[in-house]
Design a protein around this motif. Structure first.
Motif, PDB file in Angstrom:
ATOM      1  N   UNK A  58       0.827  -1.193   0.000  1.00  0.00           N
ATOM      2  CA  UNK A  58       0.000   0.000   0.000  1.00  0.00           C
ATOM      3  C   UNK A  58       0.866   1.250   0.000  1.00  0.00           C
ATOM      4  N   UNK A  59       0.497   2.221  -0.791  1.00  0.00           N
ATOM      5  CA  UNK A  59       1.232   3.487  -0.820  1.00  0.00           C
ATOM      6  C   UNK A  59       0.307   4.617  -1.178  1.00  0.00           C
ATOM      7  N   UNK A  60       0.378   5.725  -0.446  1.00  0.00           N
ATOM      8  CA  UNK A  60      -0.353   6.921  -0.835  1.00  0.00           C
ATOM      9  C   UNK A  60       0.261   7.427  -2.135  1.00  0.00           C
ATOM     10  N   UNK A  61      -0.536   7.609  -3.185  1.00  0.00           N
ATOM     11  CA  UNK A  61       0.018   7.903  -4.518  1.00  0.00           C
ATOM     12  C   UNK A  61       0.446   9.350  -4.684  1.00  0.00           C
ATOM     13  N   UNK A  62       1.348   9.800  -3.792  1.00  0.00           N
ATOM     14  CA  UNK A  62       1.901  11.140  -3.899  1.00  0.00           C
ATOM     15  C   UNK A  62       3.409  11.022  -3.809  1.00  0.00           C
ATOM     16  N   UNK A  63       4.141  11.700  -4.680  1.00  0.00           N
ATOM     17  CA  UNK A  63       5.586  11.684  -4.546  1.00  0.00           C
ATOM     18  C   UNK A  63       6.144  13.054  -4.828  1.00  0.00           C
ATOM     19  N   UNK A  64       7.113  13.463  -4.093  1.00  0.00           N
ATOM     20  CA  UNK A  64       7.746  14.736  -4.341  1.00  0.00           C
ATOM     21  C   UNK A  64       9.237  14.565  -4.572  1.00  0.00           C
ATOM     22  N   UNK A  65       9.837  13.576  -3.999  1.00  0.00           N
ATOM     23  CA  UNK A  65      11.260  13.457  -4.208  1.00  0.00           C
ATOM     24  C   UNK A  65      11.767  12.140  -3.654  1.00  0.00           C
ATOM     25  N   UNK A  93      -1.823  -0.965   9.404  1.00  0.00           N
ATOM     26  CA  UNK A  93      -1.245  -0.182   8.303  1.00  0.00           C
ATOM     27  C   UNK A  93      -1.559  -0.855   6.973  1.00  0.00           C
ATOM     28  N   UNK A  94      -1.397  -2.199   6.936  1.00  0.00           N
ATOM     29  CA  UNK A  94      -1.642  -2.936   5.695  1.00  0.00           C
ATOM     30  C   UNK A  94      -3.097  -2.830   5.258  1.00  0.00           C
ATOM     31  N   UNK A  95      -4.008  -2.815   6.229  1.00  0.00           N
ATOM     32  CA  UNK A  95      -5.434  -2.755   5.902  1.00  0.00           C
ATOM     33  C   UNK A  95      -5.879  -1.355   5.502  1.00  0.00           C
ATOM     34  N   UNK A  96      -5.066  -0.359   5.814  1.00  0.00           N
ATOM     35  CA  UNK A  96      -5.422   1.021   5.484  1.00  0.00           C
ATOM     36  C   UNK A  96      -5.407   1.215   3.971  1.00  0.00           C
ATOM     37  N   UNK A  97      -6.456   1.809   3.466  1.00  0.00           N
ATOM     38  CA  UNK A  97      -6.536   2.057   2.025  1.00  0.00           C
ATOM     39  C   UNK A  97      -6.943   3.520   1.805  1.00  0.00           C
ATOM     40  N   UNK A  98      -6.189   4.411   2.419  1.00  0.00           N
ATOM     41  CA  UNK A  98      -6.481   5.835   2.308  1.00  0.00           C
ATOM     42  C   UNK A  98      -6.240   6.305   0.884  1.00  0.00           C
ATOM     43  N   UNK A  99      -7.280   6.715   0.209  1.00  0.00           N
ATOM     44  CA  UNK A  99      -7.178   7.186  -1.164  1.00  0.00           C
ATOM     45  C   UNK A  99      -7.381   8.692  -1.274  1.00  0.00           C
ATOM     46  N   UNK A 100      -8.016   9.275  -0.277  1.00  0.00           N
ATOM     47  CA  UNK A 100      -8.322  10.702  -0.337  1.00  0.00           C
ATOM     48  C   UNK A 100      -7.821  11.384   0.938  1.00  0.00           C
ATOM     49  N   UNK A 101      -7.083  12.452   0.747  1.00  0.00           N
ATOM     50  CA  UNK A 101      -6.628  13.241   1.884  1.00  0.00           C
ATOM     51  C   UNK A 101      -6.100  14.571   1.380  1.00  0.00           C
ATOM     52  N   UNK A 126      -2.310  16.833  -1.534  1.00  0.00           N
ATOM     53  CA  UNK A 126      -3.706  16.439  -1.751  1.00  0.00           C
ATOM     54  C   UNK A 126      -3.717  15.205  -2.630  1.00  0.00           C
ATOM     55  N   UNK A 127      -4.651  14.285  -2.365  1.00  0.00           N
ATOM     56  CA  UNK A 127      -4.779  13.071  -3.167  1.00  0.00           C
ATOM     57  C   UNK A 127      -6.245  12.698  -3.276  1.00  0.00           C
ATOM     58  N   UNK A 128      -6.622  12.254  -4.477  1.00  0.00           N
ATOM     59  CA  UNK A 128      -7.969  11.740  -4.721  1.00  0.00           C
ATOM     60  C   UNK A 128      -7.839  10.512  -5.610  1.00  0.00           C
ATOM     61  N   UNK A 129      -7.452   9.396  -4.992  1.00  0.00           N
ATOM     62  CA  UNK A 129      -7.262   8.168  -5.744  1.00  0.00           C
ATOM     63  C   UNK A 129      -5.956   8.169  -6.512  1.00  0.00           C
ATOM     64  N   UNK A 130      -5.742   7.137  -7.333  1.00  0.00           N
ATOM     65  CA  UNK A 130      -4.474   6.985  -8.046  1.00  0.00           C
ATOM     66  C   UNK A 130      -4.292   7.935  -9.219  1.00  0.00           C
ATOM     67  N   UNK A 131      -5.336   8.637  -9.638  1.00  0.00           N
ATOM     68  CA  UNK A 131      -5.241   9.475 -10.834  1.00  0.00           C
ATOM     69  C   UNK A 131      -5.109  10.957 -10.548  1.00  0.00           C
ATOM     70  N   UNK A 132      -5.225  11.368  -9.297  1.00  0.00           N
ATOM     71  CA  UNK A 132      -5.159  12.797  -8.998  1.00  0.00           C
ATOM     72  C   UNK A 132      -4.377  13.026  -7.705  1.00  0.00           C
ATOM     73  N   UNK A 184     -11.417  19.058  -3.266  1.00  0.00           N
ATOM     74  CA  UNK A 184     -12.168  19.634  -4.373  1.00  0.00           C
ATOM     75  C   UNK A 184     -11.510  19.279  -5.694  1.00  0.00           C
ATOM     76  N   UNK A 185     -12.327  18.999  -6.718  1.00  0.00           N
ATOM     77  CA  UNK A 185     -11.791  18.642  -8.037  1.00  0.00           C
ATOM     78  C   UNK A 185     -10.910  19.750  -8.592  1.00  0.00           C
ATOM     79  N   UNK A 186     -11.210  21.004  -8.245  1.00  0.00           N
ATOM     80  CA  UNK A 186     -10.434  22.131  -8.767  1.00  0.00           C
ATOM     81  C   UNK A 186      -9.009  22.147  -8.227  1.00  0.00           C
ATOM     82  N   UNK A 187      -8.779  21.408  -7.142  1.00  0.00           N
ATOM     83  CA  UNK A 187      -7.432  21.337  -6.572  1.00  0.00           C
ATOM     84  C   UNK A 187      -6.429  20.838  -7.595  1.00  0.00           C
TER      85      UNK A 187
END
Length: 424
Positions: free
Chosen positions: A26-33, A66-74, A135-141, A288-291
């Protein structure tokens, strides 16, 4: 507060490994560096007024949480601090608006990189203290913004598009088809044109640490904490092996969602943490989608990723005609890597090109001033392998021998010398 249970012994190692393998998926789909990266001691903004009283859990149960966590939005703010004991990388890469993002620079600007290129910009996170808005909204945003006093740098992934924008230079960098094949392979996982493996959130830091946890590791729950206004458990990971520069890793895990909220890596030498990354504010609602909308401001210089890559290849080919071969670092410059040891004591062994080590005083290979600087940065050592120079940080050390062999790892200087001796 005392640990909830004693250190796990080898009889429980198999159960822990199962939980860790699950957590690593599992990984939050955000990366900066990527390294990468690292932070200083506990940030006052993350401090609490008192430890919350939560139901007791074992380390195995917390890892499974942690393994069961499936946080997609934050959404929220993350403070990342790094203290490797090195000079600020920001000054070396040009800083915000400094044009440090592109590494390929030819004559008359040919092959010049974009100031908004994430590869260079996000490496600045490897030094100092930075505030990120995520900000994250699933794997595509996803969106990550690095906030500075007079500038903001953002990476936005929205569907098939990945944009990076540097407000100081008013430059933008664009990669198309970010969520598909082709460009996705060129620009990294999820279409991210950033150094691979560089974590951005506490969860990504935690997952990398859990991947390294096996029978060589102690994993315990050591009390509770409150991070960004949320109750959390403290998961503590310690090497059992001697010779590692890692003292302990502490992960604050959200009691309700199982999402890691803070990651702290303390070196075995003590003192301030090498890495400290944690939310100062977090909201698990849908952003918000505008994010995730982005249009380059008027007058902004826009660099297309494919065009940028083509110019870089052209420059390398021309440079290759002069003897460089047109290869990037790592393409034939370093011979195959061998890993010595395992777990926290792993050491990478590789060869420099030409079978030669660093220039020596009086050799005339480099200018005198450069030679003095080089000599001042490292410590001279000797052993059965001959002689060499060790370059140190608070976490990673590297030995370069006179015959051009490199030994590097998150281990002590003595461990590097022993590894070099054993190889000869």
């Amino acid at each position: 507060m005392a640990p909830y249970e004693p250190e796990k012994d080898t009889s429980e190692a198999a159960d822990l490994r199962v939980g860790r393998r699950k957590a690593a998926r599992y990984a939050v789909p955000i990366a900066v560096a990527g390294v990468a990266a690292a932070t200083i001691g506990l940030v006052p903004a993350l401090a609490t007024s008192g430890d919350p009283d939560l139901p007791k859990v074992t380390a195995q149960e917390l890892i499974e949480k942690i393994a069961a966590s499936d946080t997609q939005q934050l959404s929220g703010n993350v403070k990342i601090s790094t203290d490797l004991g090195l000079p600020s990388i920001g000054g070396m890469t040009g800083g915000f608006g400094g044009g440090g993002g592109g590494a390929d620079r030819g004559e008359d600007g040919e092959g010049k990189g974009s100031a908004a290129d994430p590869k260079g910009k996000l490496m600045e996170l490897a030094s100092g203290t930075h505030t990120l808005r995520v900000a994250a909204d699933g794997p595509d945003r996803q969106k990550v913004s690095v906030l500075e006093d007079a500038a903001e740098y953002s990476v936005i992934h929205n569907g098939d598009d990945m944009w990076a924008y540097d407000s100081a230079s008013n430059e933008a960098y664009h990669a198309k088809d970010a969520g598909k094949g082709g460009a996705a392979e060129r620009h990294g996982k999820g279409g991210r044109d950033v150094p691979e493996g560089m974590p951005a959130t506490p969860k990504e830091f935690a997952e990398q640490a859990l991947k390294a946890a096996d029978g060589t590791t102690s994993v315990t729950v050591d009390g509770t904490a409150q991070v960004a206004g949320r109750d959390a458990y403290r998961l503590v990971i310690k090497p059992k092996q001697s010779g590692s520069t890692v003292g302990r890793i502490t992960v604050a895990v959200d009691e309700k969602t199982g999402t890691p909220l803070k990651f702290t890596l303390t070196p075995a030498s003590g003192g301030a943490a090498v890495v400290d990354a944690g939310f100062t504010k977090v909201d698990f609602g849908k952003p918000s989608a505008s994010t995730f909308d982005f249009t380059p401001p008027k007058g902004a210089k826009v660099t297309e990723a494919d065009e940028h890559a083509a110019k870089g290849r052209d420059f390398k080919e021309k440079a290759g005609k002069g003897g460089a071969g047109g290869k990037e670092f790592g393409e034939g410059d370093l011979n195959g890597m061998n890993v010595i040891g395992k777990g926290w004591g792993s050491i990478a062994e590789l060869k420099l090109p030409g079978g030669k080590g660093l220039p020596k005083a009086g050799s005339g290979d480099v200018p005198q001033d450069a030679q003095k600087l080089l000599d001042s940065l490292g410590d001279q050592v000797e052993g059965r392998f001959g002689s060499g120079t060790i370059f140190s940080t608070r976490l990673v050390n590297a030995l370069i021998t006179d015959d051009g062999t490199v030994y590097v790892g998150a281990v002590t200087k003595d461990a590097l010398v022993k590894a070099a001796d054993a190889a000869h």
